[in-house]
Motif scaffolding. Structure first.
Motif, mmCIF file in Angstrom:
data_model
loop_
_atom_site.group_PDB
_atom_site.id
_atom_site.type_symbol
_atom_site.label_atom_id
_atom_site.label_comp_id
_atom_site.label_asym_id
_atom_site.label_seq_id
_atom_site.Cartn_x
_atom_site.Cartn_y
_atom_site.Cartn_z
ATOM 1 N N HIS A 36 17.817 58.779 60.605
ATOM 2 C CA HIS A 36 18.081 57.768 59.657
ATOM 3 C C HIS A 36 16.701 57.333 58.792
ATOM 4 N N ARG A 37 15.501 57.628 59.726
ATOM 5 C CA ARG A 37 14.337 57.298 59.058
ATOM 6 C C ARG A 37 13.784 58.433 58.379
ATOM 7 N N GLY A 38 14.316 59.491 58.663
ATOM 8 C CA GLY A 38 13.719 60.718 57.969
ATOM 9 C C GLY A 38 12.448 61.330 58.430
ATOM 10 N N ASP A 97 19.969 55.026 51.761
ATOM 11 C CA ASP A 97 18.972 56.049 52.413
ATOM 12 C C ASP A 97 18.973 56.732 53.549
ATOM 13 N N ASN A 101 20.243 65.310 55.129
ATOM 14 C CA ASN A 101 19.333 66.244 55.129
ATOM 15 C C ASN A 101 19.083 66.623 56.388
ATOM 16 N N ASN A 158 19.092 60.589 54.299
ATOM 17 C CA ASN A 158 18.342 61.365 55.277
ATOM 18 C C ASN A 158 19.115 62.192 56.319
ATOM 19 N N GLU A 159 20.274 61.598 56.719
ATOM 20 C CA GLU A 159 21.213 62.173 57.561
ATOM 21 C C GLU A 159 21.809 63.481 57.017
ATOM 22 N N LYS A 173 18.177 65.036 59.058
ATOM 23 C CA LYS A 173 17.068 64.160 59.873
ATOM 24 C C LYS A 173 17.639 63.057 60.149
#
Length: 216
Positions: free
Chosen positions: A64-66, A53, A60, A57-58, A62
């Motif tokens: 790592h937490r998004g 996940d 995307n 996110n990365e 963002k």
């Protein structure tokens, strides 16, 4: 650069930050110790999911937490633990010297394959797949594939050898797979400890790399 490698119990991962302490833009070290102690493949796969996940996110753009948009890293990576745990669990691993996987190991292999597929699919979705080099590698092998060749190490051997030099000399021993890191109460005894460990390295389950024995 983003890197969710996986284990706080390995301080070496933080070396990636370099002397400045800022070598990585997004370091995510989800703790694995309690998961591996549980010795359940499903829990290990859930742990791996947390890192997959983070990679998604990365991709995307963002963190790592998004939660924050930081842009897509030039380099990112992670490790998977499911296969490693399945290989080491009693009754699982490989069934024979030909590498036939047990049901548990096959589940871990299938899970990992699907997870890599998720990452590739996200890269394709973001039109990054064609410009991304994907590297899959294994960092070490802790046990032979053939279960008949498996030999468990005596975990009391190293503490016994070290403390035979001086009672209570060993403050802590971090053992993981086929390696061990030792902390001594008195560093002036280091040479004596090395000598004692060298003298006992031919005992079952206790060895080190050397010109005469390069495979250990």
């Amino acid at each position: 650069m983003g890197a969710p490698p996986g284990r706080i119990k390995h301080p070496a991962y933080e070396f990636l930050n370099g002397p400045s302490g800022n070598g990585l833009d997004d370091l995510f070290t989800a703790e694995i110790r309690l998961t591996t102690m549980a010795r359940r493949i499903s829990k290990t796969e859930a742990y791996d999911d947390s890192k997959v996940d983070a990679i998604l996110n990365e991709i995307n753009g963002k963190d790592h937490r998004g939660s924050q948009r930081v842009g897509v890293p030039e380099v990112f990576g992670m490790n998977f633990q499911a296969i490693s745990v399945a290989q080491k669990m009693k009754g699982l691993g490989y069934l024979d010297g030909e590498g036939t996987p047990s049901a548990g190991l096959l589940d871990a292999l299938d899970y990992t394959d699907r997870s890599v597929g998720k990452i590739a699919a996200r890269l394709k979705e973001k039109r990054l797949l064609e410009s991304t080099l994907i590297v899959l590698t294994a960092k070490h092998g802790d046990a032979p594939i053939d279960p008949l060749r498996f030999r468990a190490a005596d975990l009391n051997l190293i503490p016994t050898v070290v403390n035979s030099i001086e009672s209570g000399l060993l403050l802590n021993a971090e053992r993981d797979g086929s390696i061990a890191m030792l902390w001594l109460k008195d560093h002036t005894c280091t040479a004596d400890v090395v000598k004692a460990l060298e003298a006992g390295r031919r005992k079952p389950g206790f060895s080190r790399s050397s010109p005469e024995n390069p495979s250990n």
